[in-house]
Design an enzyme around this catalytic site. Sequence first.
Site, PDB file in Angstrom:
ATOM      1  N   TYR A 140     -45.226   3.390  -4.837  1.00 38.60           N
ATOM      2  CA  TYR A 140     -44.415   2.659  -3.843  1.00 38.60           C
ATOM      3  C   TYR A 140     -45.124   2.577  -2.753  1.00 38.60           C
ATOM      4  O   TYR A 140     -45.724   3.514  -1.949  1.00 38.60           O
ATOM      5  CB  TYR A 140     -43.093   3.549  -3.883  1.00 38.60           C
ATOM      6  N   ASP A 235     -52.768   4.837   0.130  1.00 36.16           N
ATOM      7  CA  ASP A 235     -51.406   5.156   0.870  1.00 36.16           C
ATOM      8  C   ASP A 235     -51.122   6.580   0.793  1.00 36.16           C
ATOM      9  O   ASP A 235     -50.836   7.205  -0.001  1.00 36.16           O
ATOM     10  CB  ASP A 235     -50.424   4.206   0.093  1.00 36.16           C
ATOM     11  N   LYS A 263     -44.231   8.938   7.561  1.00 34.47           N
ATOM     12  CA  LYS A 263     -43.700  10.115   7.617  1.00 34.47           C
ATOM     13  C   LYS A 263     -44.055  11.295   8.431  1.00 34.47           C
ATOM     14  O   LYS A 263     -43.871  11.348   9.577  1.00 34.47           O
ATOM     15  CB  LYS A 263     -43.555  10.582   5.951  1.00 34.47           C
TER      16      LYS A 263
HETATM   17  C1  LIG Z   1     -42.077   6.071   2.340  1.00 29.69           C
HETATM   18  C2  LIG Z   1     -43.343   5.617   1.832  1.00 29.69           C
HETATM   19  C3  LIG Z   1     -43.694   4.142   2.213  1.00 29.69           C
HETATM   20  C4  LIG Z   1     -42.970   3.322   3.124  1.00 29.69           C
HETATM   21  O1  LIG Z   1     -42.428   3.720   4.386  1.00 29.69           O
HETATM   22  P1  LIG Z   1     -41.145   3.441   5.271  1.00 29.69           P
HETATM   23  O2  LIG Z   1     -41.366   4.034   6.346  1.00 29.69           O
HETATM   24  O3  LIG Z   1     -40.004   3.933   4.327  1.00 29.69           O
HETATM   25  O4  LIG Z   1     -41.171   2.123   5.115  1.00 29.69           O
HETATM   26  C5  LIG Z   1     -44.973   3.717   1.909  1.00 29.69           C
HETATM   27  N1  LIG Z   1     -45.564   4.463   0.993  1.00 29.69           N
HETATM   28  C6  LIG Z   1     -45.397   5.564   0.501  1.00 29.69           C
HETATM   29  C7  LIG Z   1     -46.503   6.158  -0.414  1.00 29.69           C
HETATM   30  C8  LIG Z   1     -44.165   6.322   0.960  1.00 29.69           C
HETATM   31  O5  LIG Z   1     -43.614   7.252   0.414  1.00 29.69           O
END
Ligand SMILES: *Cc1c(COP(=O)(O)O)cnc(C)c1O
Length: 425
Positions: A140, A235, A263
């Site tokens: 994701y 990511d 995060k």
């Molecule tokens: C949470 C998450 C996102 C998206 O971040 P948001 O601040 O919720 O838009 C993207 N990549 C990973 C791996 C994530 O866990």
Amino acid sequence: MGESLFDRAQARIPGGVNSPVRAFGAVGGDPFFVARGQGAYLWDTDGGRYCDYVQSWGASILGHAHPKVVEAVQRAAAAGTSFGAPTAAEVELAEAICDRVPSVEKVRLVSSGTEAAMTAVRLARGATGRPKIVKFAGCYHGHLDALLVAAGSGVATLGLPGSAGVTHGTVADTVVVPYNDEAAIDEAFARFGDEIAGVVVEPVAANMGLVPAADGFLAGLRRRCDDHGALLVLDEVITGFRLGPAGAQGVFGVTPDLSVLGKVIGGGLPLAAVGGRADVMDELAPVGAVYQAGTLSGNPLATAAGLTVLELLDANAYSTLEGTAAALADGLHSVLADAGVPAQVPRVGTLVGLFFAEQPVHDYDDARAADAKAYAAFFHGLLDAGVYVAPSSFEAMFPSLAHTPADVDATVEAAAAAAGALSSP
Ligand SMILES: *Cc1c(COP(=O)(O)O)cnc(C)c1O
């Protein structure tokens, strides 16, 4: 009885929530509403207390309302909350990120992980002049259209829209391959080689439950990207500043061209970043031709929180957190085994996962085959005992630095009872 908060929420907010997983759809029942958080704990609006392993999906690595973060945010707020003009704290946070993550030579701050991933995709395409992005099933990257893609059947499939409202055209340049499948990556490069701008990957997948990259998988991606002139985009929105100061890339020794961060670096405020090679980053406006902007980007409250968190995350903090994660994983593993419940409790450093499955999980197909009903029952067993884990089996557990050994012991005790209830028909 008056109307509940959830009734009122559902009347005015689609599904009653501002992000779908919060609605408890995957585990059943109504969500609780948070009144406040402190350290490892949350209190709901009915006065219930929960030991919290969600911690804003990992954003609150220090635990809720850490006094130093609160003080930094209060101080920043008193000096003005947003200017739309540069501030010193943005420079300091950019320097702090680059100091910790050697592959990040320059960084652009944004407000969400989605925005950062979207910018990384546009930048990879703009810098290479190529259209296609390779992503992995079950990873994701936020809700940008280009990566909101479900895998078709078979290996190295062209993406199908993963949501209503995402057109085939939008995902036509997204190639989806199974996680941990080197043969599928080879096939993708064989088919689309010089059209591939970049490969985007979670270096430890943490949005299909927790699925570690197989040995050599990330190094193999690096090599194939080099062979074909594509950019490697890690990511690290979850793994960044959580697995260690340099994230998963530091732990596993892989150097990406671009990193997506989020995060933890916002300390619980809206802040994320894309960073990487200076020559690639300089393709961004105003230097280069790839447009990107944001009214609240580099927001003073968020940068104050982020700087405070990064300063507190020293070597000691990571070893403490890893000890907490290990105690949690070992405890869960042993109570589930004692109860005779088939379960996997993968752990990568400070991250813990939980699958009700007979065998270790390597990819999205394995993750989807795990027993989601057992997860839901276990979730509610824990919740009734005052322990809050993710309301979906496709998420990780996020112990924080505020969780004490006594908190983990109490959690494992609650888990023993929940596991016992699972195994008795
Ligand atoms: C949470 C998450 C996102 C998206 O971040 P948001 O601040 O919720 O838009 C993207 N990549 C990973 C791996 C994530 O866990």
